[in-house]
Design an enzyme around this catalytic site. Structure first.
Site, PDB file in Angstrom:
ATOM      1  N   HIS A  82       0.854  -1.130   0.003  1.00  0.00           N
ATOM      2  CA  HIS A  82      -0.030   0.169   0.134  1.00  0.00           C
ATOM      3  C   HIS A  82       0.793   1.199   0.110  1.00  0.00           C
ATOM      4  CE1 HIS A  82      -3.525   2.483   0.688  1.00  0.00           C
ATOM      5  NE2 HIS A  82      -2.899   3.218   1.282  1.00  0.00           N
ATOM      6  N   ASP A 161     -15.428   2.840   7.322  1.00  0.00           N
ATOM      7  CA  ASP A 161     -14.354   3.603   6.722  1.00  0.00           C
ATOM      8  C   ASP A 161     -14.929   4.600   5.628  1.00  0.00           C
ATOM      9  OD1 ASP A 161     -11.673   4.838   6.376  1.00  0.00           O
ATOM     10  OD2 ASP A 161     -11.926   3.957   4.240  1.00  0.00           O
ATOM     11  N   ARG A 168     -14.947  13.022   7.032  1.00  0.00           N
ATOM     12  CA  ARG A 168     -13.453  13.570   7.257  1.00  0.00           C
ATOM     13  C   ARG A 168     -13.031  14.573   6.154  1.00  0.00           C
ATOM     14  NH1 ARG A 168      -9.614   8.883   7.495  1.00  0.00           N
ATOM     15  NH2 ARG A 168      -7.956  10.476   7.475  1.00  0.00           N
ATOM     16  N   SER A 183      -7.892   4.163   8.923  1.00  0.00           N
ATOM     17  CA  SER A 183      -8.550   4.050   7.512  1.00  0.00           C
ATOM     18  C   SER A 183      -7.882   3.063   6.826  1.00  0.00           C
ATOM     19  CB  SER A 183      -8.720   5.330   6.997  1.00  0.00           C
ATOM     20  OG  SER A 183      -8.894   5.405   5.737  1.00  0.00           O
ATOM     21  N   LYS A 187      -8.757  -1.341   5.847  1.00  0.00           N
ATOM     22  CA  LYS A 187      -9.163  -1.939   4.455  1.00  0.00           C
ATOM     23  C   LYS A 187      -7.855  -2.991   4.106  1.00  0.00           C
ATOM     24  CE  LYS A 187      -9.128   2.317   3.191  1.00  0.00           C
ATOM     25  NZ  LYS A 187      -9.476   3.473   2.472  1.00  0.00           N
TER      26      LYS A 187
HETATM   27  N1  URA Z   1      -5.985   6.819   2.023  1.00  0.00           N
HETATM   28  C1  URA Z   1      -6.813   6.267   2.916  1.00  0.00           C
HETATM   29  O1  URA Z   1      -7.376   5.200   2.537  1.00  0.00           O
HETATM   30  N2  URA Z   1      -7.355   6.908   4.126  1.00  0.00           N
HETATM   31  C2  URA Z   1      -6.840   7.937   4.526  1.00  0.00           C
HETATM   32  O2  URA Z   1      -7.331   8.480   5.490  1.00  0.00           O
HETATM   33  C3  URA Z   1      -5.710   8.808   3.676  1.00  0.00           C
HETATM   34  C4  URA Z   1      -5.288   7.866   2.561  1.00  0.00           C
END
Ligand code: URA
Length: 425
Positions: A82, A161, A168, A183, A187
């Site tokens: 990621h 999320d 947010r 967040s 995932k």
């Molecule tokens: N990418 C995400 O998935 N969440 C965040 O809070 C910031 C970047």
């Protein structure tokens, strides 16, 4: 429990229990806690922070809000990657196939562009026919057969999320290290790979502007991942200049293929990919088994390109792009900015270049916007270069916009340069 006590506790930096955090996440996802109160709690988190324990609890509560991908049927060790987001970051398209060519499996669930940063799904959709919405079964089957598949975020994963991120986004609470950590990690845990490599970017093109901030985020993501039983490692990498020379979807796919064809075998893009790929292999195999050289070899001998070709074919795209990148969509208009005198390029404002690429059509100003897959920027220089008068600085591409004036002014202002003398021979 009640939300006002919880907001006050976070405001006063009193640690919440895992049960209290789960109660907030479940209540908001179920529509029982209104936006105003959730926004107040998120702002308290943004200003006061969360402890490591609270961040883990928030991550697990968001993870439990949805379903998981079951990768247990895949025979190879699975390793996910990621990136926290950057400009010109096409590393997944290079590293995923290279790691798969070395024997690990890379199940990649990716996102779309966010703000000034690009997204792997948008890039891959520039390949004619490529399907990015795979059902879990098909996703797993491509990974099992070919070692590398990319799909977009499934709607069933981490719905909490999705809701919290949307709030947010409109309440000034995106730039919070514990909120970003939970967040992303919720995932990633829902995808369920055996190992996870995090590429935490810092610099003018990243969400984390300093290496200190990036290191804090990296450390928190590692501890959150480990607390959830995952083999995880975070690399902190530089995003003060675009990665490679191309920014924009089809342009970046072209550049990634050029790396896998062996036509680009040095420079920051290549070096970053080798580092990330080697670290993924080390995580998967739990040791340094000459991983740097194996990644280099998988690129040099064409085996990584072969993996990408098969993935494109299995996901409905035209694999011919791996041999002939002119099959990718090409922009109808272009505009080259040139040095008006001899100059030295001191630095670039990478975020602003991402924004220029976005206004050319490579990204979205609002969520429903359609992308122009051909739009973007090719950098003809890098920080430190000296350019003679008349030399190209960068070229802008678009199929939708033929008036490049706003983009050209902004792009030029994003290049910090000073006069220099270049001797004529
Ligand atoms: N990418 C995400 O998935 N969440 C965040 O809070 C910031 C970047």
């Amino acid at each position: 429990m009640n939300i006002i006590d919880i907001i006050n506790k976070t405001k006063r930096q009193t640690e919440l229990s895992a049960d209290e955090i789960a109660w907030v996440v479940d209540g908001y996802t179920a529509g029982e806690i209104p936006d105003a109160q959730m926004a107040a709690w998120l702002m308290a988190v943004r200003l006061r922070g969360l402890t490591e324990r609270e961040t883990s609890a928030l991550t697990l509560a968001m993870l439990r809000s949805g379903s998981y991908v079951d990768l247990s049927g895949i025979s190879a060790v699975t390793v996910d990657k990621h990136s926290t987001g950057g400009v010109g970051d096409k590393t997944t398209l290079i590293v995923g196939p290279a790691v798969a060519a070395c024997g690990a499996a890379v199940p990649k669930m990716s996102g779309r562009g966010l703000g000034h940063t690009g997204g792997t799904i948008d890039k891959l959709e520039s390949i004619p026919g490529f399907r990015t919405e795979l059902e879990h079964e098909e996703f797993i089957s491509v990974v099992e057969k070919n070692g590398f598949a990319v799909t977009s975020q499934s709607r069933e994963l981490c719905p909490a999320d999705k809701r919290i991120y949307a709030l947010r986004d409109i309440t000034g609470t995106v730039d919070s290290i514990p909120l970003i950590c939970s967040s992303i990690m919720s995932k990633k845990l829902a995808v369920g790979a055996d190992c996870l490599l995090l590429d935490v970017k810092y610099g003018s093109g990243a969400f984390m502007k300093t290496s200190d901030e990036a290191r804090r985020l990296a450390g928190l993501m590692e501890s959150t991942g480990r607390a959830a039983g995952k083999r995880v490692r975070a690399d902190v990498t530089d995003m003060n200049a675009p990665l490679g020379s191309c920014i924009g979807n089809a342009l970046e796919v072209r550049e990634a293929i050029e790396v896998l064809q062996g036509r680009i075998s040095s420079g920051q893009l290549y070096d970053t990919c080798v580092q990330l790929g080697a670290d993924m292999l080390e995580l998967a195999e739990q040791g340094d088994n000459d991983s740097v050289n194996r990644i280099r070899k998988a690129i040099a001998d064409g085996s990584a390109l072969e993996v990408l070709r098969r993935t494109i074919e299995m996901q409905g795209g035209d694999p011919g792009v791996c041999d002939d990148t002119s099959l990718l969509p090409q922009a109808r208009c272009s505009y080259t900015l040139r040095a008006s005198s001899d100059i030295r390029v001191n630095s670039v404002d990478c975020e602003e270049l991402g924004m220029v690429s976005l206004i050319l059509g490579a990204g979205r100003l609002s969520s429903g916007d359609r992308l122009d897959p051909t739009a973007g920027i090719v950098m003809e220089c890098a920080p430190g270069d000296r350019l003679a008068a008349g030399a190209p600085i960068l070229t802008l591409y678009s199929s939708l916009c033929s008036d490049f004036s706003e983009a050209a002014v902004r792009a030029l202002n994003a290049i910090d340069r000073s006069a220099c003398r270049i001797a004529a021979y």
